[in-house]
Motif scaffolding. Structure first.
Motif, PDB file in Angstrom:
ATOM      1  N   TYR A 197     -10.657  -9.915   7.258  1.00 36.30           N
ATOM      2  CA  TYR A 197     -11.415 -11.016   7.859  1.00 36.30           C
ATOM      3  C   TYR A 197     -12.187 -11.825   6.820  1.00 36.30           C
ATOM      4  CZ  TYR A 197     -14.936  -7.322   7.573  1.00 36.30           C
ATOM      5  OH  TYR A 197     -15.759  -6.322   7.132  1.00 36.30           O
ATOM      6  N   VAL A 216       0.827  -1.207   0.000  1.00 40.71           N
ATOM      7  CA  VAL A 216       0.000   0.000   0.000  1.00 40.71           C
ATOM      8  C   VAL A 216       0.865   1.263   0.000  1.00 40.71           C
ATOM      9  CG1 VAL A 216      -0.218   0.137   2.504  1.00 40.71           C
ATOM     10  CG2 VAL A 216      -2.026   1.071   1.066  1.00 40.71           C
ATOM     11  N   ASN A 275      -4.779  11.320  12.063  1.00 40.66           N
ATOM     12  CA  ASN A 275      -5.550  10.952  10.868  1.00 40.66           C
ATOM     13  C   ASN A 275      -4.682  10.762   9.623  1.00 40.66           C
ATOM     14  OD1 ASN A 275      -8.246  10.678  11.800  1.00 40.66           O
ATOM     15  ND2 ASN A 275      -8.279  12.882  12.130  1.00 40.66           N
ATOM     16  N   ALA A 292     -13.174   8.296  18.502  1.00 40.66           N
ATOM     17  CA  ALA A 292     -14.293   8.230  17.556  1.00 40.66           C
ATOM     18  C   ALA A 292     -15.041   6.909  17.709  1.00 40.66           C
ATOM     19  CB  ALA A 292     -13.770   8.358  16.128  1.00 40.66           C
ATOM     20  N   ASP A 293     -16.284   6.955  17.487  1.00 39.64           N
ATOM     21  CA  ASP A 293     -17.298   5.902  17.678  1.00 39.64           C
ATOM     22  C   ASP A 293     -16.992   4.897  18.780  1.00 39.64           C
ATOM     23  OD1 ASP A 293     -16.962   4.138  14.463  1.00 39.64           O
ATOM     24  OD2 ASP A 293     -15.654   4.125  16.186  1.00 39.64           O
ATOM     25  N   PHE A 299      -5.183   6.440  13.066  1.00 42.00           N
ATOM     26  CA  PHE A 299      -6.633   6.495  12.903  1.00 42.00           C
ATOM     27  C   PHE A 299      -7.301   5.709  14.035  1.00 42.00           C
ATOM     28  CE2 PHE A 299      -5.134   6.909   8.492  1.00 42.00           C
ATOM     29  CZ  PHE A 299      -5.861   8.002   8.072  1.00 42.00           C
ATOM     30  N   PRO A 300      -8.492   6.130  14.466  1.00 41.67           N
ATOM     31  CA  PRO A 300      -9.173   5.397  15.545  1.00 41.67           C
ATOM     32  C   PRO A 300      -9.802   4.097  15.050  1.00 41.67           C
ATOM     33  CG  PRO A 300     -10.484   7.297  14.879  1.00 41.67           C
ATOM     34  CD  PRO A 300      -9.222   7.343  14.075  1.00 41.67           C
ATOM     35  N   ILE A 301      -9.003   3.152  14.622  1.00 41.88           N
ATOM     36  CA  ILE A 301      -9.499   1.854  14.151  1.00 41.88           C
ATOM     37  C   ILE A 301      -9.264   0.820  15.263  1.00 41.88           C
ATOM     38  CG2 ILE A 301      -9.136   2.401  11.716  1.00 41.88           C
ATOM     39  CD1 ILE A 301      -6.527   0.835  11.855  1.00 41.88           C
ATOM     40  N   PRO A 302      -9.894  -0.353  15.160  1.00 44.97           N
ATOM     41  CA  PRO A 302      -9.763  -1.343  16.239  1.00 44.97           C
ATOM     42  C   PRO A 302      -8.312  -1.662  16.601  1.00 44.97           C
ATOM     43  CG  PRO A 302     -11.462  -2.014  14.706  1.00 44.97           C
ATOM     44  CD  PRO A 302     -10.833  -0.791  14.121  1.00 44.97           C
ATOM     45  N   PHE A 323      -5.482  -3.509   4.672  1.00 48.34           N
ATOM     46  CA  PHE A 323      -6.893  -3.789   4.927  1.00 48.34           C
ATOM     47  C   PHE A 323      -7.753  -3.355   3.744  1.00 48.34           C
ATOM     48  CE2 PHE A 323     -11.122  -2.657   6.450  1.00 48.34           C
ATOM     49  CZ  PHE A 323     -11.478  -3.805   7.124  1.00 48.34           C
ATOM     50  N   GLY A 324      -7.403  -2.201   3.160  1.00 40.84           N
ATOM     51  CA  GLY A 324      -8.205  -1.643   2.069  1.00 40.84           C
ATOM     52  C   GLY A 324      -8.253  -2.507   0.816  1.00 40.84           C
ATOM     53  N   GLU A 333      -5.946   2.027  -3.460  1.00 41.75           N
ATOM     54  CA  GLU A 333      -6.956   0.987  -3.264  1.00 41.75           C
ATOM     55  C   GLU A 333      -7.716   0.668  -4.550  1.00 41.75           C
ATOM     56  OE1 GLU A 333      -9.410   1.513   0.162  1.00 41.75           O
ATOM     57  OE2 GLU A 333      -7.677   1.862   1.444  1.00 41.75           O
ATOM     58  N   ASP A 379     -11.676  -6.379  -0.215  1.00 42.93           N
ATOM     59  CA  ASP A 379     -12.754  -6.791  -1.126  1.00 42.93           C
ATOM     60  C   ASP A 379     -12.214  -7.137  -2.511  1.00 42.93           C
ATOM     61  OD1 ASP A 379     -14.612  -6.588   0.806  1.00 42.93           O
ATOM     62  OD2 ASP A 379     -15.266  -4.561   0.291  1.00 42.93           O
TER      63      ASP A 379
END
Lengths: 385, 361
Positions: A117, A34, A187, A380-381, A156-159, A93-94, A70, A97
């Motif tokens: 995943y 990436v 960010n 975030a969230d 970034f606020p990712i898991p 991760f991006g 991506e 799919d």
């Protein structure tokens, strides 16, 4: 004379390599990155691992493509498969799919995707995670600060980051129950300017030790200027601050790549058998390592200070240095008994997240929205319930 | 050696000089290839083979061409009116966000896709209009305002996908949810070419050419660009002409944004992954076309070949990824530098003999 022998040996090895590549069929393996291979973080580490894997598997031919946006994963994979790649690693991760789509489109090619995943009969997933090491770093950070005020620069606020920050905070509170971890988000994975601003503002707000998750060495450089203890991330950043880098986390993606490729060569991994192949490799598998640099778990300059801080574990008195080394040895052993995410763990709002006697599952850790007590700053969230 | 101005440079001269500039750029990049250890001929052959002589490569060229053509055609118009819009990146992102709003929050109907395009065009046009208004009202330089608005659009998008529009099924990563099938553009099978946008782009480029050369508005626009005081003297409404022009140039960039998210990504994601520098590369497209929207039908594919060819070089020859930027940078530099040779004649004699104006010769 010795040199001549060495040369002969090397030549022999090369010869063997060439020879075996002609005979056995080691599938050509290709890597989709990436970022640029020259970052000091994520992509650099994957590329180093690729080179080590090439050395470890005789006859293995590899290829890589750097800085793939991506949108371009699919055309890139098309081209790589067209060029004869039989195993394709997608390292972001991006790309998830599109890797899955490619797996359907090319059923004869083996795919492996980092940090995702979604899997398929010919698509595995893999991840080397640091949360255990962040816990150990948190312990050391708290021991090196008088007030227990710690700082953390996050991308970034990712898991993944919530898992790291929370482990860091849990470790810090194991040493100093009043420790806090002030988090600043930049960010961006790669933005030295913002990383420096964040680190400087954390220091000016009173942070006495810094840790971070982003892909530059800026936080280490900033800490070195202000003489603040800091924990290196991803690759060794010891050289950027030999007097301030206490420890840190190092990755060894090659452990996963070599294992994977050996199984591909042996035939165990093929285009039908990967549906449930998910590497979640930690200290035990040696995919990650505690250290300021390879082979240096803790910078000797901090040994005395860490030994001077005593803590009580299960009624026994010990010191932070010994405790960190003991936990590191335990988690690196074949049968670890300790896990930072062993319940009971409340989140910072007092909601029970890991029940007593349970250990957070890989799924829980991979979708973590909450953060541990002691973490300060906006998240975030963050789940309300 | 000196330059003497040409009053009316011929089209032929423009073509000659521009082609020469492209050739010089190719030579310079060839040196860069050689310095990175790759035979320039091999590199150019690989580029050609991997793009125009290969079906998958052609699809890649087409995919890259779509946003370049849309934005480039709109920019030619803006440059014609002396409105230097450097903010197509931001306008593209605004278009993408508007499309995202329609796809994510409105009921999906057969009208969803047209509505996404309309909303995207309005959003992109609106952002360009803001810069145009700032220029008219406060004399704010539009190069600066459009450039700065790019950052505004970038961070607005980050805020949306990290906050209120963050997807439910993205495991905490910064993406919106996936668009429903009714909000996704059809593709040419096995490619990433969303052909409705491609057709739209071609039609719009032709339409803009007609607008510029065959209509009163086009004439007014050219007058405003070439001599705004003359335009005022002639009683043209400069402000409304600039307004229309801003709406068109920003609107086309917005459409490009809609195409990217509805065609390729099917969701909103990190803005840099969507715009990919198309807004800046399209400046070269417009510059090469010398202000003729129709000519972008040739120049957009050219730049698309360079972008797609850069990817080929990255993959086949493992050249560093910055090679694409070097390529477009050198190209733009050569084109700008060549400008002086279009409007001036190089005279080799030492004698100072002004031609054209002043002294009789």
């Amino acid at each position: 004379m010795k040199n001549v022998l060495m040369l002969a040996a090397v030549a022999g090895l090369v010869g063997v390599g060439l020879h075996s590549s002609a005979q056995t069929s080691v599938p050509k393996s290709c890597f989709v990155y990436v970022g640029p291979v020259g970052d000091i973080g994520w992509t650099f580490a994957h590329n180093e691992a690729r080179l080590l894997t090439e050395k470890a598997i005789p006859g293995l031919e590899t290829k890589f493509v750097e800085s793939v946006p991506e949108a371009q994963a699919m055309p890139t994979i098309d081209k790589l498969v067209g060029d004869g790649c039989k195993v394709v690693f997608t390292t972001s991760f991006g790309f998830m799919d599109q890797t899955l789509e490619a797996a359907k489109k090319y059923p004869d090619v083996i795919f492996a995707h980092t940090s995702g995943y979604k899997r398929a009969p010919n698509m595995a997933t893999y991840m080397a995670d640091f949360y255990q090491i962040y816990y150990l770093n948190g312990m050391m950070a708290a021991a090196l600060s008088k007030t227990g005020k710690l700082g953390y620069v996050g991308a970034f606020p990712i898991p993944e980051l919530k898992r790291h920050i929370s482990a860091f905070a849990l470790g810090a509170r194991a040493v100093n129950p009043k420790a806090t971890v002030n988090v600043k988000w930049i960010n961006a994975w790669f933005d030295p300017v913002k990383a420096r601003e964040a680190a400087e503002s954390l220091i000016s707000e009173g942070a006495e030790a810094l840790a971070f998750t982003e892909d530059t060495a800026t936080v280490v450089q900033t800490a070195a200027k202000k003489n603040i203890p800091v924990f290196s991330h991803y690759n060794s950043m010891y050289k950027f601050g030999p007097d301030v880098v206490v420890s840190g986390q190092l990755v060894h993606w090659e452990k996963i790549y070599i294992d994977f490729m050996k199984k591909v060569v042996a035939g165990g991994y093929n285009t039908k058998s990967l549906q449930n192949v998910d590497y979640w490799w930690l200290l035990r598998e040696k995919a990650v390592e505690l250290g300021a640099q390879n082979g240096m778990p803790i910078n000797p300059k901090f040994m005395a200070r860490l030994k001077a801080v005593s803590i009580t574990v299960a009624g026994k008195k010990t010191n932070v240095y010994d405790r960190v080394m003991a936990l590191n040895a335990d988690m690196s052993s074949a049968k670890p008994t300790f896990d930072p995410y062993t319940g009971p763990i409340m989140d910072r709002n007092g909601i029970l997240r890991v029940p007593a006697g349970k250990v957070a599952s890989i799924g829980d850790l991979n979708s973590m929205g909450w953060v541990a007590p002691g973490v300060l700053g906006e998240i975030a969230d963050e789940p309300a319930k | 050696m000196r330059f003497t101005p040409l009053l009316n440079p011929s089209r032929w001269r423009t073509l000659q000089v521009s082609s020469l500039a492209v050739i010089v750029a190719l030579l310079i990049v060839g040196i860069v290839f050689a310095l990175s250890g790759v035979n320039p001929l091999t590199a150019y052959w690989e580029m050609l083979r991997g793009t125009l002589l290969d079906s998958r490569g052609l699809a890649e060229v087409a995919r890259r061409m779509i946003p370049l053509l849309l934005i480039g055609a709109g920019l030619t118009l803006a440059f014609r009116a002396q409105f230097f819009n450097i903010g197509a990146e931001g306008q593209l992102l605004f278009g993408a966000m508007a499309a995202g709003a329609v796809a994510l929050f409105l009921p999906i109907t057969p009208l969803t896709l047209p509505l996404m395009f309309a909303a995207g065009a309005l959003a992109g046009g609106g952002l360009a209009l803001l810069a145009a208004w700032l220029r008219q009202r406060f004399a704010v330089n539009e190069i600066l305002s459009t450039l700065m608005l790019n950052y505004g659009a970038f961070y607005l998008m980050l805020y949306l996908i990290g906050g209120p529009w963050k997807g439910k099924n993205v495991r905490g990563f910064m993406y919106s949810d996936e668009f429903a099938a009714g909000a996704q553009l059809p593709m040419i099978p096995n490619t990433l070419v969303h052909y409705p946008t491609l057709v739209l782009a071609i039609l719009l480029a032709i339409a803009l050419q007609i607008l510029l050369t065959r209509t009163t508005l086009g004439f007014e626009l050219r007058v405003v660009g070439e001599n705004s005081s003359a335009a005022k003297y002639a009683g043209l409404k400069t402000s409304s002409i600039v307004t229309i022009m801003a709406l068109i140039t920003g609107g086309l960039a917005g459409l490009a944004g809609v195409g990217e998210v509805a065609g390729i990504h099917h969701r909103l994601l990190e803005p840099g992954q969507i715009s990919l520098g198309y807004g800046f590369t399209a400046v070269i497209v417009a510059w090469l076309a010398r202000g003729n929207p129709g000519l972008t039908l040739l120049t957009a594919p050219l730049m698309a070949v360079i972008l797609a060819g850069g990817d080929v070089l990255k993959i086949s020859l493992n050249l560093p990824f910055r090679i694409v930027d070097v390529f477009s940078g050198v190209m733009l530099l050569c084109l700008i530098a060549s400008e002086i040779f279009i409007t001036n004649k190089l005279v080799w004699s030492r004698a100072v003999k002004p031609t054209g104006s002043g002294g009789a010769s």
